[in-house]
Each structure stands twice: as structure tokens, then as C-alpha cells.
Design a protein around this motif. Sequence first.
Motif: not given
Length: 185
Positions: A59-67
Motif C-alpha cells: 500500500f502506498n499512502g494507505g495502511t497495510p491490511f493483513i487480517p
Amino acid sequence: MEYGDVHITPATLTYTDSLTLHIGDTEVRLFHPGPAHTVGDTVVWLPRQRVVFTGDLVFNGGTPFIPFGSLGGSLRALELLRELDAEVVVPGHGPVTDPGVFDTVERYLRFVRDLAAAGRAAGRTPMEVARAADLGEFAELKESERLVGNVHRAYADLDGSPLDLPAVLRDMAEMNGGKPLACHA
């Protein structure tokens, strides 16, 4: 909502670990980095052009999301992406960039790992950890409520337990001021 007459066409080509295609004179390599953002991530690498399409591993500029994936797997996937020595990175979210974005994503994931380890050791819930967190350099990332979902994933990884999806969604909505979750990255 009406979608009309939808016909589902099964895939005629699949792969498990990697697949190389030739489209005209362009070599296209696909590979699965292992569970990371999700269990089914695919990276697309154009070696001659030195361009990598990371999907939601980056993600560039956003919060990564790994759930729905793995924290450790996400860190391993970043190592694989670095080994490509790409010049251009096309992230799953945000503008096209350079490989420096891997460092930012890695710092964020290590931040989540460290928060979760300390919070778990102190007997705190993922929501308590996320609410108390000082986001520091990550405060400007879009969808900061994803932090609590990521901490849930880190706890599940630490415990070797399945993810409590209803708790993840409830906590993320609460972190988002009670508003439905959205994706703006």
C-alpha cells in the motif's frame, strides 16, 4: 441490485507457485509469495521492464491490511519483492512508486508486530493496544482503523489461533467512529 445475465467461466489456466507467460515479446512472471496480505496473493513481475505489480502486498499512502493473511508472511513477501530489484513498483493501493515503498511497509508491519507482542504480554486486547498506540510516522496513512485489524492478526499469529473475524470487523468499525469501513487508499 441487478447484474443482468452473468455467466461464470471457470479458469482454463491456473498455477500453484509460479507461472511464466509470454505475451508477444513480453515475459510475464507470476508467483505466489505464500500467505501475506491474503492466502492467495499473486505478484506479477516484468523482468525486462523491471516492473513489479505487487497487488495488496504493498500500500502506498494507505495502511497495510493483513487480517486475512499473515504478518510474518507479509514480511517474507517483502524480502521476495526486494530480491527482484525492480525499478518501478505498482502497488495494490496508491500511486506507482519505487522500491523505497517496501521499507515503509516493512516498518509499519514491524511496528504492528512489536505493538502486538507487548500488548499480548501485558494482557491487553487488540482494541486496547490500537487505541493506545502512537502511530508516529504512520499517522498520515489512510484508513488508520486497520491498525486494530492488523493487531488482531498479529495476536492470532502469536497464539496460533484462528482469526475472530466478527471481533475484527466490530473493532475496526469502532475505531472508525462507528462508521462503516471504507477503502480510500
